[in-house]
Design a protein around this motif. Structure first.
Motif, mmCIF file in Angstrom:
data_model
loop_
_atom_site.group_PDB
_atom_site.id
_atom_site.type_symbol
_atom_site.label_atom_id
_atom_site.label_comp_id
_atom_site.label_asym_id
_atom_site.label_seq_id
_atom_site.Cartn_x
_atom_site.Cartn_y
_atom_site.Cartn_z
ATOM 1 N N HIS A 111 -0.837 8.853 5.630
ATOM 2 C CA HIS A 111 -2.084 8.591 6.352
ATOM 3 C C HIS A 111 -2.538 7.134 6.258
ATOM 4 N N GLY A 112 -1.691 6.263 5.728
ATOM 5 C CA GLY A 112 -2.036 4.838 5.676
ATOM 6 C C GLY A 112 -3.219 4.532 4.770
ATOM 7 N N ILE A 113 -3.345 5.272 3.657
ATOM 8 C CA ILE A 113 -4.441 5.060 2.720
ATOM 9 C C ILE A 113 -4.118 3.848 1.828
ATOM 10 N N ASP A 114 -5.142 3.049 1.548
ATOM 11 C CA ASP A 114 -4.939 1.811 0.785
ATOM 12 C C ASP A 114 -4.726 2.047 -0.706
ATOM 13 N N VAL A 115 -5.530 2.956 -1.319
ATOM 14 C CA VAL A 115 -5.542 3.080 -2.779
ATOM 15 C C VAL A 115 -5.532 4.556 -3.182
ATOM 16 N N VAL A 116 -4.697 4.885 -4.191
ATOM 17 C CA VAL A 116 -4.711 6.201 -4.825
ATOM 18 C C VAL A 116 -5.313 6.049 -6.213
ATOM 19 N N ARG A 138 0.845 -1.200 0.000
ATOM 20 C CA ARG A 138 0.000 0.000 0.000
ATOM 21 C C ARG A 138 0.886 1.258 0.000
ATOM 22 N N PRO A 139 0.405 2.354 -0.600
ATOM 23 C CA PRO A 139 -0.848 2.431 -1.337
ATOM 24 C C PRO A 139 -0.713 1.846 -2.751
ATOM 25 N N VAL A 140 -1.786 1.200 -3.192
ATOM 26 C CA VAL A 140 -1.864 0.726 -4.574
ATOM 27 C C VAL A 140 -2.252 1.921 -5.444
ATOM 28 N N ARG A 141 -1.462 2.179 -6.485
ATOM 29 C CA ARG A 141 -1.644 3.373 -7.321
ATOM 30 C C ARG A 141 -2.288 2.977 -8.656
ATOM 31 N N ILE A 142 -3.453 3.562 -8.920
ATOM 32 C CA ILE A 142 -4.204 3.235 -10.145
ATOM 33 C C ILE A 142 -4.378 4.504 -10.967
ATOM 34 N N LEU A 143 -3.890 4.469 -12.201
ATOM 35 C CA LEU A 143 -3.958 5.615 -13.109
ATOM 36 C C LEU A 143 -5.044 5.364 -14.145
ATOM 37 N N SER A 156 1.307 15.969 -12.941
ATOM 38 C CA SER A 156 2.249 15.063 -12.284
ATOM 39 C C SER A 156 2.468 15.457 -10.838
ATOM 40 N N ALA A 157 2.529 16.769 -10.574
ATOM 41 C CA ALA A 157 2.739 17.254 -9.209
ATOM 42 C C ALA A 157 1.539 16.924 -8.329
ATOM 43 N N VAL A 158 0.326 17.039 -8.874
ATOM 44 C CA VAL A 158 -0.886 16.715 -8.114
ATOM 45 C C VAL A 158 -0.874 15.241 -7.710
ATOM 46 N N ILE A 159 -0.549 14.393 -8.636
ATOM 47 C CA ILE A 159 -0.575 12.952 -8.371
ATOM 48 C C ILE A 159 0.530 12.574 -7.380
ATOM 49 N N TYR A 160 1.706 13.210 -7.505
ATOM 50 C CA TYR A 160 2.794 12.953 -6.563
ATOM 51 C C TYR A 160 2.356 13.311 -5.132
ATOM 52 N N ASP A 161 1.700 14.464 -4.981
ATOM 53 C CA ASP A 161 1.235 14.884 -3.652
ATOM 54 C C ASP A 161 0.192 13.910 -3.103
ATOM 55 N N ALA A 162 -0.658 13.392 -3.955
ATOM 56 C CA ALA A 162 -1.685 12.432 -3.510
ATOM 57 C C ALA A 162 -1.038 11.145 -2.997
ATOM 58 N N ILE A 163 0.012 10.702 -3.657
ATOM 59 C CA ILE A 163 0.702 9.482 -3.214
ATOM 60 C C ILE A 163 1.377 9.717 -1.862
ATOM 61 N N GLU A 164 2.011 10.880 -1.708
ATOM 62 C CA GLU A 164 2.658 11.197 -0.432
ATOM 63 C C GLU A 164 1.623 11.297 0.701
ATOM 64 N N TYR A 165 0.468 11.874 0.398
ATOM 65 C CA TYR A 165 -0.607 11.952 1.405
ATOM 66 C C TYR A 165 -1.050 10.542 1.801
ATOM 67 N N ALA A 166 -1.211 9.664 0.831
ATOM 68 C CA ALA A 166 -1.645 8.302 1.122
ATOM 69 C C ALA A 166 -0.624 7.569 1.984
ATOM 70 N N ARG A 167 0.653 7.758 1.714
ATOM 71 C CA ARG A 167 1.685 7.111 2.524
ATOM 72 C C ARG A 167 1.656 7.629 3.958
ATOM 73 N N ILE A 193 -8.288 10.458 -3.905
ATOM 74 C CA ILE A 193 -8.347 10.744 -5.342
ATOM 75 C C ILE A 193 -7.419 11.910 -5.660
ATOM 76 N N ALA A 194 -6.644 11.738 -6.750
ATOM 77 C CA ALA A 194 -5.795 12.816 -7.244
ATOM 78 C C ALA A 194 -6.498 13.468 -8.431
ATOM 79 N N ALA A 195 -6.796 14.766 -8.326
ATOM 80 C CA ALA A 195 -7.495 15.489 -9.387
ATOM 81 C C ALA A 195 -6.481 15.894 -10.452
ATOM 82 N N GLY A 196 -6.046 14.920 -11.237
ATOM 83 C CA GLY A 196 -4.984 15.152 -12.209
ATOM 84 C C GLY A 196 -5.446 15.727 -13.529
#
Length: 420
Positions: free
Chosen positions: A302-307, A220-225, A289-300, A254-257
């Motif tokens: 806060h222990g979020i399962d899926v981005v 985790r987090p599992v990243r789905i594009l 790309s910056a939005v999605i990078y921030d979403a992944i860092e937030y998930a890490r 959710i990353a608003a990419g």
């Protein structure tokens, strides 16, 4: 869904069953009914060869026929000698049933001295063989038998937007399964056709994809594009997948990419608020790309399962936008790339999916508006054409209107066969 294709396949099934029935109807399947054209109460059953060392019955004991040698290239049931003795069909098998104990080695109670009567055991064994030959006879269909119906099936598939290579593979599977294969008369024609079509469709649809199992087994987090062309419902699909994963017990961000389309950020924000899902967003026109990078860092953190990362819709022939998508992929390093398109796009969806897979790559397909597609061709073709599984079918406007795709379930619906 796919009512048009479903109805037309039913017509093809019926006609194929009629072809098999006509081929099988020349020989009786019921041992109690004489062949067509034979006098009532008589039959000329096939005469298999008797073993060379078979005991000869005493004088006066009737034999059903003389032993006949059979060459290696003869199949059981071939009659090579003229003029077999006619016997009563009903009486023949009534007598066999009465003597079943003799055939299994039991001693009849009325036999003198506890032994079977002369010649009786041999006759019972012969009658058993005759019964097997009649009830187990086989039919073999030829190319001429099914050519017309296969031509009709090909037309049905092509008119239902099934891609030509996929249509050809389905036809070849059906042809191989039916032509030249031995079929028992006891098999129902409809069962033969149903299993043949089911096997052909399952072969092109593949095995599907277990998204839940995938998430549970990965770090985790599992990243789905999510990628796809303009106007296919990609942003709404991201929200639906988020709702689906929440129902399965996973936490989601959710990353608003999609920072390119006007109103895209507001749209995903409204969906997420209704669903209780956190959205990471930047201003419109910012770097996706910056939005999605921030979403992944937030998930890490806060222990979020899926981005789930939304992206701007783009056409495969717009090279600058495809290059931008390549950059997003390099930054995000997604575990899964899901290509989103409309089921109603038919073969256009298949062509676009091939281009996206070739340029960016795709691990699975989501088809929206499947409830509006009476043909079903894209759903059958797209996974086989690019070699990637269908994951979801969009079936309506609500957040719950997203079906996890099951090849067996779709085939059961198309053939009215029931799953499993």
């Amino acid at each position: 869904m796919f009512e048009g294709l479903k109805g037309r396949l039913a017509g093809v099934r019926s006609r194929l069953g009629g072809v098999i029935n006509a081929s099988a109807g020349q020989i009786p399947t019921d041992p109690g009914v004489p062949p067509e054209g034979s006098p009532a109460g008589t039959v000329e059953p096939p005469s298999p060869a008797l073993p060379a060392d078979a005991p000869v019955p005493p004088a006066g004991t009737a034999r059903s026929q003389e032993p006949v040698e059979r060459t290696d290239d003869q199949v059981p049931g071939d009659v090579s000698q003229p003029g077999p003795v006619k016997r009563s069909w009903t009486g023949l098998f009534n007598r066999q049933r009465a003597d079943e104990q003799v055939d299994t080695g039991a001693v009849p109670s009325d036999a003198p001295g506890g032994a079977s009567r002369p010649g009786e055991e041999k006759e019972a064994g012969l009658l058993t063989k005759l019964k097997v030959l009649v009830t187990e006879r086989e039919l073999i269909l030829s190319e001429d038998d099914v050519r017309e119906v296969l031509d009709e099936l090909e037309l049905v598939l092509l008119e239902s937007d099934v891609a030509l290579p996929v249509t050809e593979e389905i036809i070849e599977h059906v042809r191989h399964d039916l032509i030249g294969r031995h079929r028992r008369f006891r098999e129902s024609p409809d069962e033969i056709v149903l299993e043949t079509l089911k096997g052909a469709l399952l072969e092109v649809l593949g095995e599907g994809f277990d998204l839940i199992g995938y998430i549970r087994s990965h770090e985790r987090p599992v990243r789905i594009l999510f990628t796809g062309v303009n106007g296919t419902g990609k942003t709404t699909t991201v929200a639906k997948v988020g709702a689906y994963l929440k129902r399965q017990g996973f936490s989601v961000v959710i990353a608003a990419g999609d920072t390119f389309r006007a109103g895209a950020i507001e749209q995903i924000d409204i969906h997420a608020e209704r669903l209780g899902i956190r959205v990471i967003q930047h201003r419109q026109g910012g770097d996706p790309s910056a939005v999605i990078y921030d979403a992944i860092e937030y998930a890490r953190a806060h222990g979020i399962d899926v981005v789930l990362a939304d992206t701007a819709g783009r056409f495969h022939n717009k090279q600058n936008l495809m290059n931008q998508l390549g950059k997003i992929k390099r930054v995000m390093k997604p575990d899964l790339v899901l290509y989103v398109d409309e089921a109603v796009a038919g073969n256009d969806a298949v062509i676009r999916a091939e281009e996206f897979d070739r340029t960016v790559g795709a691990d699975g397909i989501v088809l929206t508006k499947a409830d509006m597609d009476p043909k079903g061709g894209a759903a059958i073709s797209i996974a086989h054409t690019i070699g990637k599984p269908l994951v979801f079918l969009g079936t309506g406007q609500g957040y719950d209107d997203l079906a996890l795709f099951s090849p067996a379930g779709m085939v059961a619906e198309l053939l009215d066969a029931g799953e499993g």
